[in-house]
Design a protein around this motif. Structure first.
Motif, PDB file in Angstrom:
ATOM      1  N   SER A   1       0.830  -1.205   0.000  1.00 52.52           N
ATOM      2  CA  SER A   1       0.000   0.000   0.000  1.00 52.52           C
ATOM      3  C   SER A   1       0.863   1.253   0.000  1.00 52.52           C
ATOM      4  O   SER A   1       0.556   2.231  -0.686  1.00 52.52           O
TER       5      SER A   1
ATOM      6  N   ARG B   1       1.316   7.114  -6.534  1.00 53.67           N
ATOM      7  CA  ARG B   1       0.251   8.070  -6.850  1.00 53.67           C
ATOM      8  C   ARG B   1       0.670   9.493  -6.490  1.00 53.67           C
ATOM      9  O   ARG B   1       0.348  10.438  -7.191  1.00 53.67           O
TER      10      ARG B   1
ATOM     11  N   ALA C   1      -6.701   7.891  -2.786  1.00 53.21           N
ATOM     12  CA  ALA C   1      -7.558   6.739  -2.486  1.00 53.21           C
ATOM     13  C   ALA C   1      -8.278   6.253  -3.741  1.00 53.21           C
ATOM     14  O   ALA C   1      -8.310   5.047  -4.018  1.00 53.21           O
ATOM     15  N   ARG C   2      -8.837   7.184  -4.504  1.00 59.04           N
ATOM     16  CA  ARG C   2      -9.552   6.802  -5.735  1.00 59.04           C
ATOM     17  C   ARG C   2      -8.609   6.168  -6.748  1.00 59.04           C
ATOM     18  O   ARG C   2      -8.908   5.127  -7.328  1.00 59.04           O
TER      19      ARG C   2
ATOM     20  N   GLY D   1      -5.651   4.827  -6.266  1.00 57.54           N
ATOM     21  CA  GLY D   1      -4.987   3.621  -5.774  1.00 57.54           C
ATOM     22  C   GLY D   1      -5.936   2.535  -5.325  1.00 57.54           C
ATOM     23  O   GLY D   1      -5.509   1.464  -4.918  1.00 57.54           O
ATOM     24  N   ASP D   2      -7.255   2.813  -5.394  1.00 56.93           N
ATOM     25  CA  ASP D   2      -8.276   1.870  -4.931  1.00 56.93           C
ATOM     26  C   ASP D   2      -7.991   1.429  -3.491  1.00 56.93           C
ATOM     27  O   ASP D   2      -7.994   0.241  -3.175  1.00 56.93           O
ATOM     28  N   LEU D   3      -7.724   2.427  -2.633  1.00 57.59           N
ATOM     29  CA  LEU D   3      -7.409   2.192  -1.222  1.00 57.59           C
ATOM     30  C   LEU D   3      -8.315   3.064  -0.359  1.00 57.59           C
ATOM     31  O   LEU D   3      -8.815   4.091  -0.812  1.00 57.59           O
ATOM     32  N   SER D   4      -8.489   2.668   0.894  1.00 52.98           N
ATOM     33  CA  SER D   4      -9.300   3.462   1.817  1.00 52.98           C
ATOM     34  C   SER D   4      -8.498   4.658   2.322  1.00 52.98           C
ATOM     35  O   SER D   4      -7.262   4.653   2.301  1.00 52.98           O
TER      36      SER D   4
END
Length: 67
Positions: free
Chosen positions: A8, A15, A35-36, A38-41
């Motif tokens: 992560s 990014r 977050a968007r 990297g598709d992470l919270s």
């Protein structure tokens, strides 16, 4: 704790670097944008940024802008 970034952390760093301003060297994407992309919270982004900015040889110099 390892000094090596997690998967992560590597995604977050990539990014952030994608948003480098080559005139001044700053990288200013919002946590939401990272977050968007990297598709992470958001919580994962915050942990990764904190880890990347810690230690004797931090990978990031963190300056907070806005709220």
């Amino acid at each position: 704790m390892s000094n090596q970034p997690s998967h992560s952390g590597k995604v977050v760093m990539a990014r952030i670097l994608d948003h480098q301003n080559h005139k001044n060297g700053r990288c200013d994407p919002s946590e939401m944008r990272i977050a968007r992309l990297g598709d992470l919270s958001i919580s994962t982004i915050k942990r990764a940024i904190s880890h990347l900015g810690r230690g004797n040889n931090p990978l990031l110099i963190i300056t907070v802008h806005g709220s």
